[in-house]
Design a protein around this motif. Sequence first.
Motif, PDB file in Angstrom:
ATOM      1  N   ALA A  60       0.581  -1.341   0.144  1.00  0.00           N
ATOM      2  CA  ALA A  60       0.081  -0.097   0.240  1.00  0.00           C
ATOM      3  C   ALA A  60       1.199   0.957   0.173  1.00  0.00           C
ATOM      4  N   TYR A  61       2.013   1.439   1.027  1.00  0.00           N
ATOM      5  CA  TYR A  61       2.983   2.605   1.035  1.00  0.00           C
ATOM      6  C   TYR A  61       3.471   2.408  -0.038  1.00  0.00           C
ATOM      7  N   ALA A  62       3.889   1.609  -0.961  1.00  0.00           N
ATOM      8  CA  ALA A  62       4.379   1.553  -2.413  1.00  0.00           C
ATOM      9  C   ALA A  62       3.157   2.403  -3.276  1.00  0.00           C
ATOM     10  N   ALA A  63       1.837   1.552  -3.484  1.00  0.00           N
ATOM     11  CA  ALA A  63       1.449   2.410  -4.301  1.00  0.00           C
ATOM     12  C   ALA A  63       0.964   3.731  -4.527  1.00  0.00           C
ATOM     13  N   GLN A  64       0.657   4.453  -2.681  1.00  0.00           N
ATOM     14  CA  GLN A  64       0.831   5.470  -2.629  1.00  0.00           C
ATOM     15  C   GLN A  64       2.080   6.865  -3.628  1.00  0.00           C
ATOM     16  N   LEU A  65       2.906   6.322  -3.832  1.00  0.00           N
ATOM     17  CA  LEU A  65       3.882   6.792  -4.599  1.00  0.00           C
ATOM     18  C   LEU A  65       3.811   6.864  -6.588  1.00  0.00           C
ATOM     19  N   GLY A  66       2.972   5.452  -6.576  1.00  0.00           N
ATOM     20  CA  GLY A  66       3.293   5.161  -7.906  1.00  0.00           C
ATOM     21  C   GLY A  66       2.508   6.464  -8.728  1.00  0.00           C
ATOM     22  N   PRO A  67       1.407   6.437  -8.198  1.00  0.00           N
ATOM     23  CA  PRO A  67       0.754   7.295 -10.145  1.00  0.00           C
ATOM     24  C   PRO A  67       1.714   8.398 -10.099  1.00  0.00           C
ATOM     25  N   PRO A  70       1.039  11.437  -7.125  1.00  0.00           N
ATOM     26  CA  PRO A  70      -0.102  11.009  -6.187  1.00  0.00           C
ATOM     27  C   PRO A  70      -1.179  11.597  -5.143  1.00  0.00           C
ATOM     28  N   PRO A  71      -2.030  10.905  -4.729  1.00  0.00           N
ATOM     29  CA  PRO A  71      -3.711  11.663  -3.552  1.00  0.00           C
ATOM     30  C   PRO A  71      -2.833  12.150  -2.773  1.00  0.00           C
ATOM     31  N   ASP A  73      -4.596  13.834  -0.456  1.00  0.00           N
ATOM     32  CA  ASP A  73      -6.293  13.785   0.204  1.00  0.00           C
ATOM     33  C   ASP A  73      -6.618  12.260   0.913  1.00  0.00           C
ATOM     34  N   ARG A  74      -6.347  11.551   0.247  1.00  0.00           N
ATOM     35  CA  ARG A  74      -6.939  10.485   0.478  1.00  0.00           C
ATOM     36  C   ARG A  74      -6.003   9.120  -0.088  1.00  0.00           C
ATOM     37  N   TYR A  75      -6.348   7.447   0.047  1.00  0.00           N
ATOM     38  CA  TYR A  75      -5.605   6.489  -0.201  1.00  0.00           C
ATOM     39  C   TYR A  75      -6.066   6.255  -1.704  1.00  0.00           C
ATOM     40  N   VAL A  76      -4.666   5.699  -2.427  1.00  0.00           N
ATOM     41  CA  VAL A  76      -4.874   5.299  -3.373  1.00  0.00           C
ATOM     42  C   VAL A  76      -5.966   3.787  -3.674  1.00  0.00           C
ATOM     43  N   PRO A  77      -7.755   4.469  -4.153  1.00  0.00           N
ATOM     44  CA  PRO A  77      -8.530   3.365  -3.990  1.00  0.00           C
ATOM     45  C   PRO A  77      -8.971   1.962  -3.813  1.00  0.00           C
ATOM     46  N   PHE A  78      -7.681   0.907  -3.492  1.00  0.00           N
ATOM     47  CA  PHE A  78      -7.418  -0.344  -3.455  1.00  0.00           C
ATOM     48  C   PHE A  78      -8.528  -0.754  -2.399  1.00  0.00           C
ATOM     49  N   VAL A  79      -9.514  -1.810  -3.078  1.00  0.00           N
ATOM     50  CA  VAL A  79     -10.861  -2.512  -2.129  1.00  0.00           C
ATOM     51  C   VAL A  79     -10.384  -3.632  -1.061  1.00  0.00           C
ATOM     52  N   SER A  80     -10.540  -3.063  -0.445  1.00  0.00           N
ATOM     53  CA  SER A  80     -10.075  -4.049   1.395  1.00  0.00           C
ATOM     54  C   SER A  80     -11.129  -4.333   2.237  1.00  0.00           C
ATOM     55  N   VAL A  81     -10.611  -5.689   2.511  1.00  0.00           N
ATOM     56  CA  VAL A  81     -11.544  -6.305   3.657  1.00  0.00           C
ATOM     57  C   VAL A  81     -10.843  -6.586   4.875  1.00  0.00           C
ATOM     58  N   ARG A  82     -12.226  -6.541   6.068  1.00  0.00           N
ATOM     59  CA  ARG A  82     -11.533  -7.809   6.903  1.00  0.00           C
ATOM     60  C   ARG A  82     -12.073  -9.673   6.841  1.00  0.00           C
ATOM     61  N   ARG A  83     -11.152  -9.838   7.103  1.00  0.00           N
ATOM     62  CA  ARG A  83     -11.679 -11.541   6.876  1.00  0.00           C
ATOM     63  C   ARG A  83     -12.244 -11.987   8.657  1.00  0.00           C
ATOM     64  N   VAL A 125       8.499  13.967  -4.607  1.00  0.00           N
ATOM     65  CA  VAL A 125       7.046  13.493  -4.212  1.00  0.00           C
ATOM     66  C   VAL A 125       6.023  13.973  -2.812  1.00  0.00           C
ATOM     67  N   ARG A 126       4.960  14.574  -2.969  1.00  0.00           N
ATOM     68  CA  ARG A 126       4.179  13.777  -1.332  1.00  0.00           C
ATOM     69  C   ARG A 126       3.272  12.569  -1.700  1.00  0.00           C
ATOM     70  N   ALA A 127       2.712  12.248  -1.122  1.00  0.00           N
ATOM     71  CA  ALA A 127       1.348  11.689  -0.616  1.00  0.00           C
ATOM     72  C   ALA A 127       0.927  10.815   0.135  1.00  0.00           C
ATOM     73  N   TYR A 128       0.000  10.864   0.294  1.00  0.00           N
ATOM     74  CA  TYR A 128      -1.269  10.933   1.311  1.00  0.00           C
ATOM     75  C   TYR A 128      -0.796   9.484   2.488  1.00  0.00           C
ATOM     76  N   HIS A 129      -0.999  10.097   3.553  1.00  0.00           N
ATOM     77  CA  HIS A 129      -1.083   9.858   4.999  1.00  0.00           C
ATOM     78  C   HIS A 129      -2.460  10.579   6.269  1.00  0.00           C
ATOM     79  N   PRO A 130      -2.645   9.754   6.697  1.00  0.00           N
ATOM     80  CA  PRO A 130      -3.237  10.304   8.092  1.00  0.00           C
ATOM     81  C   PRO A 130      -2.252  11.154   8.900  1.00  0.00           C
ATOM     82  N   TRP A 131      -1.109  10.674   9.006  1.00  0.00           N
ATOM     83  CA  TRP A 131      -0.504  11.205  10.277  1.00  0.00           C
ATOM     84  C   TRP A 131       0.923  12.287   9.145  1.00  0.00           C
ATOM     85  N   GLY A 132      -0.259  11.962   8.074  1.00  0.00           N
ATOM     86  CA  GLY A 132       1.221  13.845   7.530  1.00  0.00           C
ATOM     87  C   GLY A 132       1.828  13.218   5.860  1.00  0.00           C
TER      88      GLY A 132
END
Length: 223
Positions: A60-67, A70-71, A73-83, A125-132
Motif C-alpha cells: 500500500a505504501y508503494a502504491a501511494q507513491l506510484g501514480p 499521488p493523491p 487527500d486519501r489513499y489510492v482506492p484499492f478495495v480492502s476487506v476484514r476477514r 513526491v508527496r503522498a497522503y498518509h493520515p499522519w502527515g
Amino acid sequence: MITDTAPPGPVTPDDLATVLRLAVATLRSAPADADWSRPAGSISWDCWSTVEHLADDLLAYAAQLGPAEPPRDRYVPFVSVRRFPGGPNSFVFADRAGGPDALLQVLEASGALMVSIARTASPGVRAYHPWGLADPAGFGAMSLVEALVHLHDVAEGLGLPWQPPADVCHRVLARLFPDVPLDGTAGPWPTLLWATGRTDLPGRPRRTDWRWYAAVPGEAPSV
C-alpha cells in the motif's frame, strides 16, 4: 553506544532492504510445526494475519507513491476487506494452502516493491498518509516501523529471537518520532518499542495512545 547526541542520519531504502531481509530470515527459522494461528505478541491478531498486514502495508505504501500525481487527500482506492471481526483491513492475502512459504513469498514481494519505489521515486513526491503528507523517505521510514514492530509481535508469538539493527531504529525514531527522546540507557530498539506501545521503560509506563509524524520535517504536518 548510540546516544541521543549522535546524529542518526536519514532513513534509506537500504535500511528497509536490510530489515526486510532479516525479517524474512527470522520467520523462515520458525519450526516446521510452528502454530501461525497463535496471537502475535500483545496485539489482537494472529501471527499469520499480522504478516499479511505487514505485506499489505508495504504494498500500500508503494502504491501511494506510484501514480504520476499521488493523491494528497486519501489513499489510492484499492478495495480492502476484514476477514474476521477486529482483523486488519487489507487487500493483500497469502494463499493459506501454500503454508508459511507462500506467506513469506508474499511478504518478500511486497517488500521488494516498496524498496524499489523508495529508491526510484523523486524526493519531491508527496503522498497522503493520515499522519502527515509524506515523501518517499517518509514512506520508507513508515515501512520500517511496520516491519520492525510487527516482526517483534510475530517473533513473540512464535518464540523467535528478533533484535534489529540499533542504528536503523535510531534513524526511524529521529524521522518519525521527534517527540520521543532516545533513552541512552535502553537504546534505540527498546525506545522504539516503547514509542509504539509495546513495552514500558524505566520511568516511562507503556503508552496506550501513540502516533508517528509522517510529514517531512519543516513542512506542513497535514494535507
